[in-house]
Scaffold this motif. Structure first.
Motif, PDB file in Angstrom:
ATOM      1  N   GLU A  85       6.580  27.100  91.885  1.00 22.79           N
ATOM      2  CA  GLU A  85       6.421  27.094  90.430  1.00 22.79           C
ATOM      3  C   GLU A  85       5.510  28.196  89.925  1.00 22.79           C
ATOM      4  O   GLU A  85       5.255  28.291  88.725  1.00 22.79           O
ATOM      5  CB  GLU A  85       5.904  25.722  89.978  1.00 22.79           C
ATOM      6  CG  GLU A  85       6.918  24.600  90.155  1.00 22.79           C
ATOM      7  CD  GLU A  85       8.264  24.934  89.524  1.00 22.79           C
ATOM      8  OE1 GLU A  85       8.274  25.301  88.327  1.00 22.79           O
ATOM      9  OE2 GLU A  85       9.290  24.848  90.220  1.00 22.79           O
ATOM     10  N   LYS A 138      30.274  20.643  89.402  1.00 27.27           N
ATOM     11  CA  LYS A 138      29.093  19.873  89.019  1.00 27.27           C
ATOM     12  C   LYS A 138      27.953  20.168  90.000  1.00 27.27           C
ATOM     13  O   LYS A 138      27.679  19.383  90.906  1.00 27.27           O
ATOM     14  CB  LYS A 138      29.408  18.376  88.995  1.00 27.27           C
ATOM     15  CG  LYS A 138      30.445  17.985  87.964  1.00 27.27           C
ATOM     16  CD  LYS A 138      30.709  16.479  87.989  1.00 27.27           C
ATOM     17  CE  LYS A 138      31.742  16.081  86.935  1.00 27.27           C
ATOM     18  NZ  LYS A 138      32.020  14.616  86.960  1.00 27.27           N
ATOM     19  N   SER A 166      13.066  28.018  90.260  1.00 27.61           N
ATOM     20  CA  SER A 166      14.111  27.537  89.349  1.00 27.61           C
ATOM     21  C   SER A 166      14.971  28.679  88.813  1.00 27.61           C
ATOM     22  O   SER A 166      16.078  28.454  88.325  1.00 27.61           O
ATOM     23  CB  SER A 166      13.481  26.769  88.180  1.00 27.61           C
ATOM     24  OG  SER A 166      12.536  27.572  87.500  1.00 27.61           O
ATOM     25  N   SER A 224      19.953  21.883  92.451  1.00 25.59           N
ATOM     26  CA  SER A 224      18.623  22.025  91.848  1.00 25.59           C
ATOM     27  C   SER A 224      17.860  20.706  91.843  1.00 25.59           C
ATOM     28  O   SER A 224      16.640  20.691  91.683  1.00 25.59           O
ATOM     29  CB  SER A 224      18.746  22.555  90.416  1.00 25.59           C
ATOM     30  OG  SER A 224      19.489  21.659  89.608  1.00 25.59           O
ATOM     31  N   HIS A 225      18.569  19.609  92.043  1.00 21.64           N
ATOM     32  CA  HIS A 225      17.929  18.297  92.143  1.00 21.64           C
ATOM     33  C   HIS A 225      17.770  17.862  93.593  1.00 21.64           C
ATOM     34  O   HIS A 225      16.693  17.401  94.006  1.00 21.64           O
ATOM     35  CB  HIS A 225      18.750  17.253  91.372  1.00 21.64           C
ATOM     36  CG  HIS A 225      18.352  15.834  91.656  1.00 21.64           C
ATOM     37  ND1 HIS A 225      17.139  15.302  91.260  1.00 21.64           N
ATOM     38  CD2 HIS A 225      18.999  14.845  92.340  1.00 21.64           C
ATOM     39  CE1 HIS A 225      17.057  14.042  91.667  1.00 21.64           C
ATOM     40  NE2 HIS A 225      18.174  13.753  92.325  1.00 21.64           N
ATOM     41  N   ARG A 226      18.817  18.018  94.381  1.00 18.44           N
ATOM     42  CA  ARG A 226      18.818  17.487  95.740  1.00 18.44           C
ATOM     43  C   ARG A 226      17.932  18.297  96.688  1.00 18.44           C
ATOM     44  O   ARG A 226      17.261  17.733  97.564  1.00 18.44           O
ATOM     45  CB  ARG A 226      20.244  17.415  96.284  1.00 18.44           C
ATOM     46  CG  ARG A 226      21.146  16.445  95.522  1.00 18.44           C
ATOM     47  CD  ARG A 226      22.486  16.266  96.217  1.00 18.44           C
ATOM     48  NE  ARG A 226      22.334  15.629  97.520  1.00 18.44           N
ATOM     49  CZ  ARG A 226      22.337  14.316  97.710  1.00 18.44           C
ATOM     50  NH1 ARG A 226      22.461  13.500  96.670  1.00 18.44           N
ATOM     51  NH2 ARG A 226      22.223  13.816  98.930  1.00 18.44           N
ATOM     52  N   PRO A 239      15.045  20.251  96.086  1.00 15.23           N
ATOM     53  CA  PRO A 239      13.614  19.954  95.965  1.00 15.23           C
ATOM     54  C   PRO A 239      13.257  18.548  96.445  1.00 15.23           C
ATOM     55  O   PRO A 239      12.192  18.331  97.028  1.00 15.23           O
ATOM     56  CB  PRO A 239      13.346  20.115  94.467  1.00 15.23           C
ATOM     57  CG  PRO A 239      14.425  21.003  93.975  1.00 15.23           C
ATOM     58  CD  PRO A 239      15.625  20.660  94.805  1.00 15.23           C
ATOM     59  N   LYS A 240      14.152  17.586  96.196  1.00 15.75           N
ATOM     60  CA  LYS A 240      13.903  16.214  96.636  1.00 15.75           C
ATOM     61  C   LYS A 240      13.808  16.143  98.161  1.00 15.75           C
ATOM     62  O   LYS A 240      12.925  15.469  98.716  1.00 15.75           O
ATOM     63  CB  LYS A 240      15.015  15.300  96.134  1.00 15.75           C
ATOM     64  CG  LYS A 240      14.822  13.832  96.503  1.00 15.75           C
ATOM     65  CD  LYS A 240      15.952  12.972  95.941  1.00 15.75           C
ATOM     66  CE  LYS A 240      15.770  11.507  96.332  1.00 15.75           C
ATOM     67  NZ  LYS A 240      16.874  10.655  95.795  1.00 15.75           N
ATOM     68  N   ILE A 278      25.156  19.030  99.331  1.00 16.59           N
ATOM     69  CA  ILE A 278      24.887  19.506  97.972  1.00 16.59           C
ATOM     70  C   ILE A 278      26.167  20.064  97.369  1.00 16.59           C
ATOM     71  O   ILE A 278      27.106  20.419  98.086  1.00 16.59           O
ATOM     72  CB  ILE A 278      23.800  20.609  97.945  1.00 16.59           C
ATOM     73  CG1 ILE A 278      24.268  21.847  98.729  1.00 16.59           C
ATOM     74  CG2 ILE A 278      22.471  20.089  98.475  1.00 16.59           C
ATOM     75  CD1 ILE A 278      23.360  23.054  98.566  1.00 16.59           C
ATOM     76  N   ASN A 332      24.576  20.242  91.911  1.00 14.66           N
ATOM     77  CA  ASN A 332      23.457  19.298  91.969  1.00 14.66           C
ATOM     78  C   ASN A 332      22.334  19.788  92.887  1.00 14.66           C
ATOM     79  O   ASN A 332      21.407  19.059  93.183  1.00 14.66           O
ATOM     80  CB  ASN A 332      23.930  17.913  92.413  1.00 14.66           C
ATOM     81  CG  ASN A 332      24.476  17.916  93.838  1.00 14.66           C
ATOM     82  OD1 ASN A 332      24.389  18.916  94.554  1.00 14.66           O
ATOM     83  ND2 ASN A 332      25.045  16.792  94.250  1.00 14.66           N
ATOM     84  N   HIS A 382      10.542  17.736  99.305  1.00 14.94           N
ATOM     85  CA  HIS A 382       9.421  16.857  98.961  1.00 14.94           C
ATOM     86  C   HIS A 382       9.287  15.740  99.992  1.00 14.94           C
ATOM     87  O   HIS A 382       8.171  15.403 100.418  1.00 14.94           O
ATOM     88  CB  HIS A 382       9.628  16.274  97.562  1.00 14.94           C
ATOM     89  CG  HIS A 382       8.531  15.345  97.149  1.00 14.94           C
ATOM     90  ND1 HIS A 382       7.283  15.792  96.750  1.00 14.94           N
ATOM     91  CD2 HIS A 382       8.488  13.970  97.079  1.00 14.94           C
ATOM     92  CE1 HIS A 382       6.522  14.753  96.450  1.00 14.94           C
ATOM     93  NE2 HIS A 382       7.223  13.638  96.646  1.00 14.94           N
TER      94      HIS A 382
END
Length: 293
Positions: A276, A159, A239, A163-165, A167-168, A152, A161, A171
């Protein structure tokens, strides 16, 4: 207009300024607009702890730090912090830390230390969704986790990343394995960023005793060395965690007696965590070192 937060801020300041004297709930209530009973209810509702327990844990934490940082006798520390006798102090100390003051000093580890509750001033630059932030100091021996990793770009990279990598990755793991009743940990290896570019390794992890039988080929061992941490309790959606961490880096740490070190940072999630939900609670463990040590 004076708000409940303003009143509690005043109460906290009073407590923090008078740690060297016996503090009864009646004394503290006299500094507020509430009766003793009302103060107890408001304080617990807003801070999640009773007035008496908060004062007791702060005093005992201050005593624990003096045991480690000085050669003062236990009885002198007890009297200086307002305890009526060494016996009462030792009993309360053992109830909080599980060991006697002497054993705590001999172990030499900063463990279970409650720091004064921070009242965050409201400002556009502060994204925290609560006016009260809880920090404690914990030392942990080497620990093993089993996890799945991904590279990450962290909070301070050019840059980001994560917050995207992140949670993915979670999941993918939760879709394959039932970890609904398992405490989960995000382990961030900050030691793998030699050029300080913000490129890190993130491990979505669990403790060894929670590893499903079918996961041995997927999960790999990651060992976290012994470290001392500042533990920040984050309340709210996941978040918003970066805002809590920025507050820690820019406000708490510069005004503390500690400095940050590069090590293994840890996210700790309870089994029923739902990121969430606006009232979700998790902890973030950041490696620190006492200034001058």
């Amino acid at each position: 207009m004076t708000t409940a937060t303003d009143r509690i801020r005043h109460v906290l300041h009073f407590i923090h300024r008078h740690m060297d004297r016996p503090l009864s709930v009646e004394d503290i209530a006299a500094q507020s607009c509430w009766s003793r009973w009302q103060l107890q209810r408001v304080f617990h509702s807003e801070l999640g702890i009773s007035v008496g327990q908060y004062v007791r844990e702060l005093k005992l934490s201050a005593a624990a730090e003096r045991l480690l940082d000085s050669k003062q006798r236990s009885i002198d520390i007890a009297f200086e912090l307002g305890f009526g006798s060494e016996i009462a102090f030792s009993r309360a100390f053992r109830q909080m830390f599980g060991v006697s003051p002497r054993a705590y000093r001999q172990a030499g580890q900063r463990t279970g230390l409650r720091k004064p509750m921070i009242v965050v001033e409201s400002s556009p630059s502060c994204g925290l969704n609560t006016p009260f932030v809880e920090v404690r100091v914990e030392s942990r021996e080497q620990r093993d986790f089993y996890g799945v990793s991904t590279p990450i770009s962290g909070l301070f990279s050019d840059k980001p990343n994560f917050s995207h990598r992140v949670p993915k990755l979670w999941h993918q793991i939760l879709a394959q394995f039932d970890l609904s009743e398992t405490e989960k940990f995000g382990v961030i290896d900050v030691t793998t960023d030699p050029d300080k570019s913000g490129r890190l390794t993130y491990w979505a992890s669990i403790r060894p005793n929670a590893l499903p039988a079918t996961a041995h080929e997927t999960f790999q061992l990651v060992t976290v060395p012994a470290q001392t941490y500042a533990v920040i309790k984050h309340r709210g959606k996941i978040s918003a965690l970066p805002e809590t961490l920025l507050w820690f880096m820019l406000h708490w740490l510069p005004n503390s007696e500690f400095r940050g070190i590069d090590g293994f940072e840890i996210e700790q999630y309870p089994p029923d965590y739902e990121g969430e939900q606006p009232m979700a609670i998790m902890e973030y463990w950041l490696p620190i070192k006492k200034v001058g040590s």
